[in-house]
Scaffold this motif. Structure first.
Motif, PDB file in Angstrom:
ATOM      1  N   TYR A   1       0.819  -1.657   0.631  1.00 55.65           N
ATOM      2  CA  TYR A   1       0.023  -0.369  -0.046  1.00 55.65           C
ATOM      3  C   TYR A   1       1.142   0.994  -0.176  1.00 55.65           C
TER       4      TYR A   1
ATOM      5  N   TYR B   1      -3.874   0.541   5.720  1.00 52.98           N
ATOM      6  CA  TYR B   1      -3.862   0.483   4.160  1.00 52.98           C
ATOM      7  C   TYR B   1      -5.385   1.010   4.022  1.00 52.98           C
ATOM      8  N   ASP B   2      -6.130   0.906   2.903  1.00 51.82           N
ATOM      9  CA  ASP B   2      -6.673   1.296   2.699  1.00 51.82           C
ATOM     10  C   ASP B   2      -7.966  -0.255   1.871  1.00 51.82           C
TER      11      ASP B   2
ATOM     12  N   ASP C   1     -10.602  -0.692  -0.281  1.00 48.66           N
ATOM     13  CA  ASP C   1     -10.822  -0.004  -2.113  1.00 48.66           C
ATOM     14  C   ASP C   1     -10.195   0.296  -2.590  1.00 48.66           C
ATOM     15  N   LYS C   2      -8.599   0.316  -2.057  1.00 52.54           N
ATOM     16  CA  LYS C   2      -7.438   0.383  -2.551  1.00 52.54           C
ATOM     17  C   LYS C   2      -7.206  -0.244  -3.168  1.00 52.54           C
TER      18      LYS C   2
END
Length: 182
Positions: free
Chosen positions: A92, A122-123, A125-126
């Motif tokens: 990420y 971290y996301d 959705d990324k």
């Protein structure tokens, strides 16, 4: 009845669009062989060498070598720690979203941010989820109805309570390993 007619109309439109797309010539417009040719795809494995996670990742690499156009080189890197969350953090924070990095991470990838586990920076959705090397759906939380923990927010609020107990079924089960693309 109106809803059914709208649904049927939507299906017809989708079929027409798919039919038109099927008639278009694919040609170079859809080919990715030039993109991957001469490049290296990094596969970051959330764990150390050895064990079923590495074996599954290496089996996947053989399939990718055969089917990715342009025959890019594949490089396996190990990032052990925190049930794969450490590897997810590395991906990420330090990789470009250019299609040249694949993560092979355990269940910690998904449950870390959802349960606010420490070290989950971290996301979700990324990341683009590609799939899993096995099937299964191990992410099930259940409680006794009288406990009143019918939402994740209530479960989090009660996590410090003495009445909350957690158990888990074998973390080594293969359906816990997931693959995603950055």
């Amino acid at each position: 009845m109106k809803a059914l007619n709208r649904f049927a109309s939507g299906i017809r439109v989708c079929l027409i669009v798919l039919g038109i797309m099927a008639l278009l010539p694919a040609g170079k417009a859809f080919s990715q062989s030039d993109f991957y040719k001469g490049k290296t795809i990094r596969i970051i494995r959330g764990g150390g060498p050895g064990g079923s996670g590495e074996f599954q990742t290496r089996a996947l690499m053989r399939i990718l070598e055969k089917h990715i156009p342009g025959k890019p080189s594949l490089l396996l890197e190990f990032v052990p720690g925190a049930a794969g969350r450490k590897a997810a953090n590395v991906i990420y924070s330090s990789t470009k979203p250019d299609g040249l990095t694949i993560g092979s991470i355990g269940a910690g990838l998904v449950v870390g941010p959802i349960l606010d586990l420490p070290g989950s920076r971290y996301d979700l959705d990324k990341f683009i989820y590609l799939g899993s090397t096995d099937s299964g759906d191990p992410y099930v939380f259940y409680t006794k109805g009288t406990a009143g923990l019918d939402t994740l927010a209530k479960r989090r609020a009660a996590s410090d309570s003495a009445r909350t107990r957690w158990g888990i079924r074998s973390m080594s089960r293969p359906e816990w390993w997931h693959i995603f693309l950055v």
